[in-house]
Design an enzyme around this catalytic site. Structure first.
Site, short mmCIF file in Angstrom:
data_model
loop_
_atom_site.label_atom_id
_atom_site.label_comp_id
_atom_site.label_asym_id
_atom_site.label_seq_id
_atom_site.Cartn_x
_atom_site.Cartn_y
_atom_site.Cartn_z
CE1 TYR A 309 -3.28 2.85 0.49
CE2 TYR A 309 -4.16 1.59 2.31
CZ TYR A 309 -4.26 2.65 1.44
OH TYR A 309 -5.34 3.50 1.51
CB CYS A 310 0.91 4.31 0.12
SG CYS A 310 1.47 6.03 0.01
CB VAL A 311 5.72 4.67 0.88
CG1 VAL A 311 5.27 4.29 2.28
CG2 VAL A 311 7.23 4.66 0.80
N GLY A 313 4.00 -0.16 -1.30
CA GLY A 313 3.84 -0.71 -2.64
C GLY A 313 5.00 -0.32 -3.54
#
Length: 576
Positions: A309-311, A313
């Site tokens: 998720y996000c960073v 990812g």
């Protein structure tokens, strides 16, 4: 509301007053017209942005429109100015007195007029590149949001009424709220006592089965008799607490995934302190690989599904590239990316915070080796200042309202500290210099990173209104990865676009059954489906490997080779 005092009426001007103001308005219009003709007739070369014809025309229109607003307020004869759909929907001016009272209607429309003029002037500035113009737009929008008449007690009719009604108690209560926020160094968004991790947040049953200096690994208890043979390991962003995916039970992605028959593991990152001053990206990549290996060994399986998720990812993409380079790609059956970026060319408004001045400021506040999470919270608030700053200034400082309970905003304010060395590296290497998108430009754990080597089947989710990871930026994963890929565009943004349980029947998502080369082509041929994209994801996951096993032995937390260290949600999520 019958006992509330009425707003003071505006006195009707006398005939003499109307004659006087008619003369003033007429003379002002004449002066503007004469000045415009005088400038146009001069032989001197125009000064861009000052005396060039377009700027003069905008100034003349601005003054003419301003005088028109005055005329409407004083005489009531001029027709109301047409509103744009955005102005009509503006929640700052939802109180009917902003339109019904001539004075406040004039204040509101004058603000819109000034805003339009300032933004038009930004668009007309010459000699700047696209990046600089976007920085000017961002600064202008922030300034205009701050200067809204709704933010000031003397120009907000609702605040004036509340102050009269309560004898100023609203302002005293608001001052108390403001001083409390100043004391804690963070803007309050929700009732602080309404939520607590382990009491009504992060309640999915499970155990901590591993603790390192960087993370805890949580295994969740099965609720089905059989589970998918391939387990799932989730890597949340360390910029926030993991329980964004385990909010109240009805919103919890983790609880829902467990109920679908998945053995779920969650990484809970440690909030940084001075002891983590030397932590860098390599450490987070090594942690992802170690967590995957721990799960594989614990359950005696060859591979795992993973989510980033996000960073996290972004980091997962680098992890997959390193595993591919090592010949270990088979450790991961599939990878899912929630709003993750790898090419930061179109990374949105966060790019405004990687200038030399911003980086110098960052260095000045990280002397102890970590960045206080309140600084990051302030940055994210600025990205949506109207909703996340000024809305609360008006409601909780000026009107003195109580804070409403909201689990997502509680999570948003539950900040984590970041290792200073890695955070600066993240901003410079990825955001500013965009090195991750270039094969071999970055290395980690002694291995050059080439995203073009990633052939792992990938499910890539983006939020249509995401202002932190814009869908155009997330789409780059489709271009860089070479394996099977499925792209889904979800309604809403960075959080609500992800945390959207099927039972809520909110938002929608889009899929395009035809392979395309760009996000624009994807959108042009996309098919909309109402509700959550989670069922589509679980169907895709099962299609990768549908084998199941009985949910016993090591599938139950603490019953395998690793003893449980404590109950979920663990210790790190509670550390401040």
């Amino acid at each position: 509301m019958a006992d509330m005092p009425d707003m003071p009426d505006v006195a009707v001007p006398s005939l003499a007053d109307m004659q006087h103001w008619t003369w003033v308005l007429g003379r002002a219009q004449q002066m503007v017209l004469e000045q415009g003709l005088d400038v146009a007739g001069k032989a001197l070369p125009p000064i861009p942005g000052v005396t060039d014809p377009d700027t003069v025309a905008r100034a003349r229109d601005f003054w003419a429109d301003s005088l028109g607003l005055w005329q409407r307020m004083l005489t009531g004869e001029a027709p109301a100015a047409a509103e744009t759909p955005e102005q009509a929907r503006d929640k700052r001016f939802k109180d009917p007195r902003w339109r019904e009272n001539p004075v406040f209607d004039w204040i509101r429309q004058s603000y819109f007029l000034l805003s339009d003029q300032m933004l038009a002037q930004v668009e007309a500035v010459q000699g700047v590149d696209d990046k600089q113009r976007e920085q000017l737009r961002f600064a202008a929008r922030g300034f205009l949001d701050a200067m809204s008449p709704s933010n000031f007690p003397a120009t907000n009719p609702e605040v004036i009424e509340k102050t009269i009604e309560t004898g100023g108690e609203n302002l005293l209560k608001g001052l108390h709220n403001m001083l409390a926020d100043l004391g804690r160094g963070q803007l309050t968004h929700t009732d602080a006592g309404a939520f607590e991790v382990g009491r009504n947040l992060a309640m999915t049953p499970g155990k901590v089965v591993l603790r390192t200096d960087l993370y805890e690994l949580i295994q969740y208890s099965p609720t089905t008799e059989s589970v998918l043979a391939v387990p799932l390991v989730i890597f949340p962003p360390w910029i926030n607490r993991f329980y964004i995916l385990d909010l109240t039970p009805e919103k919890s992605f983790i609880r829902w995934a467990v109920e679908q028959g998945i053995t779920v593991f969650m990484v809970s990152w440690r909030s940084a302190d001075a002891s983590m001053k030397d932590v860098v990206w390599d450490d987070y990549i090594a942690a992802q690989i170690a967590a995957i290996d721990t799960v594989r060994a614990l359950l005696d399986v060859p591979a795992a599904h993973v989510i980033g998720y996000c960073v996290a990812g972004t980091t997962l993409a680098a992890t997959l590239a390193i595993l591919a380079a090592r010949g270990e790609a088979a450790k991961v059956t599939s990878a899912t990316f929630f709003t993750a970026q790898v090419d930061f060319e179109k990374a949105g408004e966060l790019l405004h915070f990687v200038s030399d001045e911003q980086l110098a400021l960052l260095d000045s506040v990280t002397k102890d080796g970590f960045l206080d999470g309140r600084y990051m919270a302030a940055v994210f608030n600025q990205l949506r200042g109207r909703d996340l700053i000024w809305n609360y200034v008006t409601n909780n400082y000026l009107l003195g309202k109580d804070y409403a309970p909201f689990d997502l905003l509680h999570w948003n304010g539950d900040t984590t500290n970041l290792p200073a060395t890695w955070h600066r590296q993240y901003l410079t290497d990825l955001y500013r210099d965009n090195l991750l998108s270039k094969a071999g430009a970055l290395s980690a754990l002694g291995t050059p990173i080439d995203l073009g080597k990633v052939a792992t089947p990938s499910y890539i989710q983006a939020g249509r209104e995401d202002h932190i990871a814009p869908p155009e930026s997330v789409w780059a994963l489709m271009r860089l990865f070479v394996g099977e890929k499925r792209f889904v565009l979800a309604g809403s943004g960075h959080i609500a676009g992800v945390v959207n349980p099927p039972a809520a029947q909110k938002y929608q998502y889009w899929l395009n059954p035809v392979p395309v080369e760009s996000l624009a082509d994807f959108v042009a041929g996309a098919v909309e489906t109402k509700g959550s994209w989670w069922p589509d994801w679980i169907d895709w996951l099962r299609a990768r490997d549908s084998a199941t096993v009985v949910a016993n032995g090591a599938r139950i937390p603490g019953h395998g080779a690793i003893a449980a260290l404590g109950d979920a949600p663990g210790d790190y999520v509670r550390a401040r």
